[in-house]
Design a protein around this motif. Structure first.
Motif, PDB file in Angstrom:
ATOM      1  N   SER A 164       0.819  -1.204   0.000  1.00 20.64           N
ATOM      2  CA  SER A 164       0.000   0.000   0.000  1.00 20.64           C
ATOM      3  C   SER A 164       0.855   1.258   0.000  1.00 20.64           C
ATOM      4  CB  SER A 164      -0.912  -0.006   1.238  1.00 20.64           C
ATOM      5  OG  SER A 164      -1.647   1.181   1.330  1.00 20.64           O
ATOM      6  N   MET A 165       1.949   1.239   0.756  1.00 15.47           N
ATOM      7  CA  MET A 165       2.818   2.422   0.847  1.00 15.47           C
ATOM      8  C   MET A 165       3.543   2.712  -0.461  1.00 15.47           C
ATOM      9  SD  MET A 165       4.542   1.876   4.622  1.00 15.47           S
ATOM     10  CE  MET A 165       5.629   3.273   4.437  1.00 15.47           C
ATOM     11  N   THR A 166       3.953   1.639  -1.153  1.00 11.65           N
ATOM     12  CA  THR A 166       4.817   1.810  -2.323  1.00 11.65           C
ATOM     13  C   THR A 166       4.085   1.711  -3.656  1.00 11.65           C
ATOM     14  OG1 THR A 166       5.315  -0.560  -2.411  1.00 11.65           O
ATOM     15  CG2 THR A 166       6.737   0.822  -1.036  1.00 11.65           C
ATOM     16  N   GLY A 167       2.892   1.122  -3.639  1.00  5.23           N
ATOM     17  CA  GLY A 167       2.160   0.911  -4.887  1.00  5.23           C
ATOM     18  C   GLY A 167       2.586  -0.334  -5.633  1.00  5.23           C
ATOM     19  N   VAL A 168       3.541  -1.096  -5.080  1.00  9.90           N
ATOM     20  CA  VAL A 168       4.008  -2.321  -5.725  1.00  9.90           C
ATOM     21  C   VAL A 168       2.959  -3.415  -5.542  1.00  9.90           C
ATOM     22  CG1 VAL A 168       5.798  -4.106  -5.738  1.00  9.90           C
ATOM     23  CG2 VAL A 168       6.426  -1.702  -5.398  1.00  9.90           C
ATOM     24  N   ASN A 169       2.655  -4.121  -6.629  1.00  7.65           N
ATOM     25  CA  ASN A 169       1.635  -5.167  -6.598  1.00  7.65           C
ATOM     26  C   ASN A 169       1.929  -6.171  -5.482  1.00  7.65           C
ATOM     27  OD1 ASN A 169      -0.042  -7.465  -7.239  1.00  7.65           O
ATOM     28  ND2 ASN A 169      -0.273  -6.590  -9.287  1.00  7.65           N
ATOM     29  N   THR A 174      10.812  -5.408 -10.332  1.00  7.52           N
ATOM     30  CA  THR A 174      11.857  -4.712 -11.081  1.00  7.52           C
ATOM     31  C   THR A 174      12.800  -4.043 -10.082  1.00  7.52           C
ATOM     32  OG1 THR A 174      10.629  -2.628 -11.182  1.00  7.52           O
ATOM     33  CG2 THR A 174      10.208  -4.248 -12.930  1.00  7.52           C
ATOM     34  N   ASN A 175      13.942  -3.600 -10.565  1.00 11.32           N
ATOM     35  CA  ASN A 175      14.892  -2.900  -9.690  1.00 11.32           C
ATOM     36  C   ASN A 175      14.266  -1.636  -9.102  1.00 11.32           C
ATOM     37  OD1 ASN A 175      16.942  -4.778 -10.084  1.00 11.32           O
ATOM     38  ND2 ASN A 175      17.785  -3.687 -11.853  1.00 11.32           N
ATOM     39  N   ASP A 176      13.454  -0.965  -9.922  1.00 12.40           N
ATOM     40  CA  ASP A 176      12.784   0.247  -9.452  1.00 12.40           C
ATOM     41  C   ASP A 176      11.809  -0.088  -8.319  1.00 12.40           C
ATOM     42  OD1 ASP A 176      12.105   3.092  -9.644  1.00 12.40           O
ATOM     43  OD2 ASP A 176      10.157   2.376 -10.378  1.00 12.40           O
ATOM     44  N   GLU A 177      11.100  -1.193  -8.467  1.00 11.18           N
ATOM     45  CA  GLU A 177      10.143  -1.594  -7.436  1.00 11.18           C
ATOM     46  C   GLU A 177      10.872  -2.015  -6.158  1.00 11.18           C
ATOM     47  OE1 GLU A 177       6.380  -3.201 -10.125  1.00 11.18           O
ATOM     48  OE2 GLU A 177       8.091  -4.531  -9.719  1.00 11.18           O
TER      49      GLU A 177
END
Length: 427
Positions: free
Chosen positions: A232-237, A249-252
């Motif tokens: 929830s904090m990062t938006g990562v699935n 991904t590296n960005d995630e």
């Protein structure tokens, strides 16, 4: 003359209180002791009679002792009170305070002996609970009306001083204003509707340096709950947390690392415990620093266990509900408990939940200051086709079905299941 030596200290003060109430009937309006505060049950029975019957006098007491000695005692017993020498009504409050002090000692000794016989968390908490309860007994019972009105008056001019804590979802806050101390709030929904995600979103929104958030998870592990918060904090699935090294991904990964740093600094404490009991909730509330506001989430109430054994699950849940209400009030915290709903709404054309859908007992509805339900229509639509978009937002209705201190209604939010995030409209 009074032969004080024939009485123990507690007997003397108990008899003195009763003798003064008999000899000076006007004092009965100042009799603050409850019958159970007396060590001698017959003294307690007499105190109860004096409170309920202002005309009750010595002659009636003597008569009762002859007819029914099992109630107030035999003639020899009651004459010690009826003919006790009490030349003045002075010191009536002091005498009562001595009786109360002896009562408190007995109560604490009983709790301590119980703990020594079986040293466990429950008995240790029983000592703490008795201390809290005994500290609240006030024989003076002063009129607090002026203090109350003064507090309300001052609040009219103190714009920054408020006990209300916003949920951080504007559409909900517009309806309920926020949550307050001493409230028991239920959030109900069918399984996998999104109630845990809503609770976690609220916990993130509420936490700051002034608030302490405790999240009891009886259903999942701390790792699972923390992953949902980080998603929830990062938006990562959220799905990618299952195998992050392969799926992210590296960005995630960088986003999650930043999220870990932020979460580590937050005032959210997760307790994963499959046997959450009211005493464990009380212990957690008791450990909240005095200078912090406490909000306790429980996921979810039907998984809780009582501190005492019950054969009937309904009775057990009713006791749990009452205990949570008492903890919220006595410990000055907000308790937000999640609740599973029955399948009753599945059979209705309009599947929006109603209060009668709360599972197992109506006591939950009765004890709650507020009841919120989560409902989204796409929960009942199974779309496994090619057009299904797992990242699309769903309209989630937050139905305020009960609100003791404000309006009811429906707040519209958007729920993104893939990262467990809620958006509740503009400020």
């Amino acid at each position: 003359m009074n032969d004080i030596s024939q009485f123990t200290e507690v007997e003397y003060f108990e008899k003195t209180v009763l003798a003064k109430a008999l000899n000076f009937p006007d004092l009965r309006k100042q009799l603050r002791l409850q019958p159970e505060y007396f060590e001698d049950e017959k003294h307690g029975a007499l105190a109860s009679r004096l409170l309920s019957d202002l005309a009750f006098d010595k002659q009636q007491l003597i008569s009762e002792s002859v007819k029914s000695p099992d109630v107030y005692g035999s003639y020899e017993f009651v004459k010690q009170i009826a003919y006790m020498e009490v030349p003045t009504d002075k010191g009536f409050l002091f005498d009562q305070e001595q009786v109360l002090e002896h009562y408190k000692r007995r109560e604490l000794n009983q709790a301590w002996q119980q703990y020594m016989e079986e040293q466990n968390l429950e008995n240790r908490m029983e000592i703490r609970n008795r201390i809290d309860r005994l500290e609240k007994i006030d024989l003076v019972q002063s009129d607090k009306k002026l203090d109350t009105l003064a507090t309300i008056f001052d609040s009219l001019y103190e714009e920054n001083k408020t006990t209300i804590l916003k949920t951080g979802l504007p559409s909900i806050d517009r309806l309920i204003s926020g949550v307050s101390p001493k409230q028991l709030i239920l959030v109900g929904a069918r399984p996998s509707m999104g109630k845990t995600a809503l609770a976690l979103q609220m916990s993130q929104n509420m936490q700051n340096e002034e608030n302490e958030i405790i999240f009891f998870s009886a259903e999942t592990t701390e790792i699972s709950v923390t992953q949902r918060i980080l998603s929830s904090m990062t938006g990562v699935n959220l799905t990618k947390f299952k195998e992050p090294s392969k799926m992210m991904t590296n960005d995630e990964i960088d986003k999650v690392i930043d999220g870990i740093t932020l979460y580590n600094e937050s005032n959210i404490k997760i307790i994963d415990d499959s046997t959450v009991t009211p005493n464990k909730v009380r212990a957690a509330a008791n450990n909240i620093p005095e200078n912090k506001r406490g909000v306790i989430f429980i996921d979810y109430i039907q998984l809780m266990k009582s501190d005492t054994k019950h054969r009937d699950r309904r009775a057990e849940l009713e006791e749990i509900s009452r205990e949570l209400k008492i903890i919220a009030k006595d410990m000055d915290v907000t308790i937000i408990a999640l609740s599973q709903l029955s399948r009753a709404n599945d059979a209705r054309q309009d599947k929006r939940p109603v209060l009668s859908d709360l599972r197992e007992t109506g006591q939950l509805e009765q004890d709650a200051d507020m009841v919120l339900f989560c409902h989204r229509e796409d929960y009942y639509i199974r779309d496994d086709g090619e057009n299904f978009d797992a990242t699309a937002g769903s309209q989630m209705e937050i139905i305020i079905a009960k609100n003791k201190d404000g309006p009811t209604g429906t707040a519209l939010t958007t729920f993104f299941r893939h990262n467990q995030t809620f958006y509740g409209g503009a400020e």
